[in-house]
Each structure stands twice: as structure tokens, then as C-alpha cells.
Design a protein around this motif. Structure first.
Motif, PDB file in Angstrom:
ATOM      1  N   SER A  22      53.054  26.015 106.418  1.00  0.00           N
ATOM      2  CA  SER A  22      52.001  25.003 106.404  1.00  0.00           C
ATOM      3  C   SER A  22      52.404  23.731 105.645  1.00  0.00           C
ATOM      4  O   SER A  22      52.819  23.782 104.497  1.00  0.00           O
ATOM      5  N   MET A  23      52.232  22.590 106.304  1.00  0.00           N
ATOM      6  CA  MET A  23      52.507  21.296 105.667  1.00  0.00           C
ATOM      7  C   MET A  23      51.626  21.112 104.434  1.00  0.00           C
ATOM      8  O   MET A  23      52.077  20.640 103.393  1.00  0.00           O
ATOM      9  N   ARG A  24      50.370  21.494 104.548  1.00  0.00           N
ATOM     10  CA  ARG A  24      49.435  21.366 103.432  1.00  0.00           C
ATOM     11  C   ARG A  24      49.917  22.174 102.224  1.00  0.00           C
ATOM     12  O   ARG A  24      49.873  21.715 101.095  1.00  0.00           O
ATOM     13  N   TYR A  25      50.396  23.399 102.478  1.00  0.00           N
ATOM     14  CA  TYR A  25      50.902  24.263 101.405  1.00  0.00           C
ATOM     15  C   TYR A  25      52.114  23.623 100.723  1.00  0.00           C
ATOM     16  O   TYR A  25      52.237  23.635  99.499  1.00  0.00           O
ATOM     17  N   LEU A  26      53.014  23.043 101.519  1.00  0.00           N
ATOM     18  CA  LEU A  26      54.189  22.367 100.958  1.00  0.00           C
ATOM     19  C   LEU A  26      53.761  21.201 100.066  1.00  0.00           C
ATOM     20  O   LEU A  26      54.289  21.016  98.964  1.00  0.00           O
ATOM     21  N   MET A  27      52.790  20.421 100.529  1.00  0.00           N
ATOM     22  CA  MET A  27      52.312  19.270  99.759  1.00  0.00           C
ATOM     23  C   MET A  27      51.608  19.717  98.477  1.00  0.00           C
ATOM     24  O   MET A  27      51.816  19.128  97.422  1.00  0.00           O
ATOM     25  N   GLN A  28      50.783  20.759  98.561  1.00  0.00           N
ATOM     26  CA  GLN A  28      50.074  21.259  97.385  1.00  0.00           C
ATOM     27  C   GLN A  28      51.035  21.744  96.310  1.00  0.00           C
ATOM     28  O   GLN A  28      50.723  21.702  95.130  1.00  0.00           O
ATOM     29  N   ASN A  29      52.208  22.205  96.726  1.00  0.00           N
ATOM     30  CA  ASN A  29      53.192  22.731  95.795  1.00  0.00           C
ATOM     31  C   ASN A  29      54.320  21.745  95.502  1.00  0.00           C
ATOM     32  O   ASN A  29      55.331  22.126  94.915  1.00  0.00           O
ATOM     33  N   ASN A  30      54.134  20.493  95.910  1.00  0.00           N
ATOM     34  CA  ASN A  30      55.125  19.433  95.677  1.00  0.00           C
ATOM     35  C   ASN A  30      56.531  19.853  96.090  1.00  0.00           C
ATOM     36  O   ASN A  30      57.496  19.595  95.389  1.00  0.00           O
ATOM     37  N   PHE A  31      56.620  20.517  97.231  1.00  0.00           N
ATOM     38  CA  PHE A  31      57.908  20.980  97.720  1.00  0.00           C
ATOM     39  C   PHE A  31      58.425  19.984  98.740  1.00  0.00           C
ATOM     40  O   PHE A  31      57.808  19.779  99.791  1.00  0.00           O
ATOM     41  N   ASN A  32      59.556  19.351  98.419  1.00  0.00           N
ATOM     42  CA  ASN A  32      60.081  18.298  99.271  1.00  0.00           C
ATOM     43  C   ASN A  32      61.605  18.370  99.290  1.00  0.00           C
ATOM     44  O   ASN A  32      62.274  17.646  98.548  1.00  0.00           O
ATOM     45  N   PRO A  33      62.171  19.231 100.115  1.00  0.00           N
ATOM     46  CA  PRO A  33      63.627  19.358 100.157  1.00  0.00           C
ATOM     47  C   PRO A  33      64.281  18.089 100.710  1.00  0.00           C
ATOM     48  O   PRO A  33      63.715  17.408 101.556  1.00  0.00           O
ATOM     49  N   LYS A  34      65.462  17.779 100.210  1.00  0.00           N
ATOM     50  CA  LYS A  34      66.195  16.578 100.634  1.00  0.00           C
ATOM     51  C   LYS A  34      67.512  16.966 101.279  1.00  0.00           C
ATOM     52  O   LYS A  34      68.183  17.901 100.833  1.00  0.00           O
ATOM     53  N   ALA A  35      67.887  16.238 102.321  1.00  0.00           N
ATOM     54  CA  ALA A  35      69.174  16.462 102.982  1.00  0.00           C
ATOM     55  C   ALA A  35      70.297  16.276 101.967  1.00  0.00           C
ATOM     56  O   ALA A  35      70.246  15.395 101.113  1.00  0.00           O
ATOM     57  N   GLY A  36      71.295  17.147 102.046  1.00  0.00           N
ATOM     58  CA  GLY A  36      72.435  17.090 101.140  1.00  0.00           C
ATOM     59  C   GLY A  36      72.305  18.013  99.935  1.00  0.00           C
ATOM     60  O   GLY A  36      73.282  18.271  99.240  1.00  0.00           O
ATOM     61  N   SER A  37      71.107  18.531  99.676  1.00  0.00           N
ATOM     62  CA  SER A  37      70.888  19.429  98.541  1.00  0.00           C
ATOM     63  C   SER A  37      71.359  20.842  98.861  1.00  0.00           C
ATOM     64  O   SER A  37      71.247  21.300  99.994  1.00  0.00           O
ATOM     65  N   ALA A  38      71.833  21.530  97.834  1.00  0.00           N
ATOM     66  CA  ALA A  38      72.177  22.946  97.989  1.00  0.00           C
ATOM     67  C   ALA A  38      70.870  23.739  98.058  1.00  0.00           C
ATOM     68  O   ALA A  38      69.890  23.400  97.395  1.00  0.00           O
ATOM     69  N   ALA A  39      70.875  24.789  98.873  1.00  0.00           N
ATOM     70  CA  ALA A  39      69.665  25.595  99.030  1.00  0.00           C
ATOM     71  C   ALA A  39      70.014  27.069  99.185  1.00  0.00           C
ATOM     72  O   ALA A  39      71.050  27.422  99.734  1.00  0.00           O
ATOM     73  N   ALA A  40      69.106  27.903  98.675  1.00  0.00           N
ATOM     74  CA  ALA A  40      69.190  29.353  98.866  1.00  0.00           C
ATOM     75  C   ALA A  40      67.898  29.781  99.542  1.00  0.00           C
ATOM     76  O   ALA A  40      66.807  29.395  99.115  1.00  0.00           O
ATOM     77  N   VAL A  41      68.014  30.568 100.598  1.00  0.00           N
ATOM     78  CA  VAL A  41      66.857  30.964 101.396  1.00  0.00           C
ATOM     79  C   VAL A  41      66.842  32.477 101.564  1.00  0.00           C
ATOM     80  O   VAL A  41      67.864  33.084 101.885  1.00  0.00           O
ATOM     81  N   LYS A  42      65.660  33.050 101.355  1.00  0.00           N
ATOM     82  CA  LYS A  42      65.426  34.448 101.687  1.00  0.00           C
ATOM     83  C   LYS A  42      64.340  34.421 102.748  1.00  0.00           C
ATOM     84  O   LYS A  42      63.315  33.751 102.577  1.00  0.00           O
TER      85      LYS A  42
END
Length: 148
Positions: free
Chosen positions: A68-88
């Protein structure tokens, strides 16, 4: 007679415990994977479909669906291209349905509970699903809906 009452009470408690058992989300039948890489491209614009990013790892690009876009915004989650990431997440034919995402400089976000249900849908009580859909009848909001 006293023994029968005790047995009925014990069976009632046991039956209640089974009723509370958590029902898993359909997505939870997929295998859980953990991947690390770099965020290659981000698609989190409102009105542009389900938010996702592309994770590049060892020359392979995988879509990571966030929810959910709303959930991402509520949690201030904003990934940026070029950043290292770990995903489960849960592996699907289309990519990975994220359970937890950790992005360097972009924070960490848990998206699904232990049974695979999206956290943005809300929960109610142990093992209970909070009614947030159309219901089983004319009910158009929260609750069970249903005709009377």
C-alpha cells in the motif's frame, strides 16, 4: 455428573483455542527468500499501480512489490535508486512480495505479519482478521456486512 461438566468445559476451551489458530494468507504458501543487492529503479508514485522497486543482484533484476502506497507514506519509507537493500519476501512468478525491506539510508519497513497478512490491512485480536472489505452482503464498510 460433575465429570461430564468438567469434560464439556475442557472441550469448550480446547475448541476455542483451535478457533483462535491463525489462518495464513494465500501468499504464505510461496517459498520465503532473502536477497541483497542494489535498488536499480523505484516505482512508488501515487496512481501508477502497486509500489515496487527493482533489485539488482549478481546481474539479475527482480521486482520487489511493497504494498500500500498509504502504508509506505505513513511509515516514511522512500527507497532511492542506487541504495543497497536487503529483502525478505515471498517468491512469486512476478517477483518478490516483500515481508521486510531494509534500505541503506531509506530505513527499514515490515510489510507482512508472520502469517503473511499485509500489516496495512489492520488486525483484530489473536488470530482475528479485522473486517475491512465489502462484507457478505450490502455492508460497504468495516465489519462483517451480511444481510439480515
Amino acid at each position: 455428573m460433575k465429570g461430564v461438566v468438567t469434560m464439556v468445559a475442557a472441550l469448550s476451551v480446547a475448541g476455542g483455542a483451535w478457533a483462535v489458530e491463525e489462518q495464513k494468507s494465500p501468499i504464505a504458501s510461496n517459498p520465503v527468500v532473502e536477497v541483497k543487492g542494489k535498488v536499480a529503479r523505484v516505482q512508488v508514485s501515487p496512481g501508477e499501480g502497486a509500489p515496487f522497486f527493482e533489485l539488482e543482484e549478481q546481474g539479475k533484476t527482480t521486482k520487489v512489490f511493497l504494498g500500500s502506497m498509504r502504508y509506505l507514506m505513513q511509515n516514511n519509507f522512500n527507497p532511492k535508486a542506487g541504495s543497497a537493500a536487503a529483502v525478505k519476501g515471498y517468491q512469486t512468478a512476478e517477483g518478490i512480495m516483500a515481508i521486510q525491506v531494509d534500505v541503506e539510508g531509506g530505513g527499514s519497513l515490515k510489510l507482512r505479519d508472520a502469517s503473511g497478512w499485509p500489516l496495512w490491512m489492520g488486525r483484530q485480536g489473536p488470530g482475528g482478521r479485522q473486517g475491512q472489505g465489502q462484507g457478505k452482503g450490502w455492508g460497504g464498510g468495516k465489519g462483517k456486512g451480511g444481510r439480515r
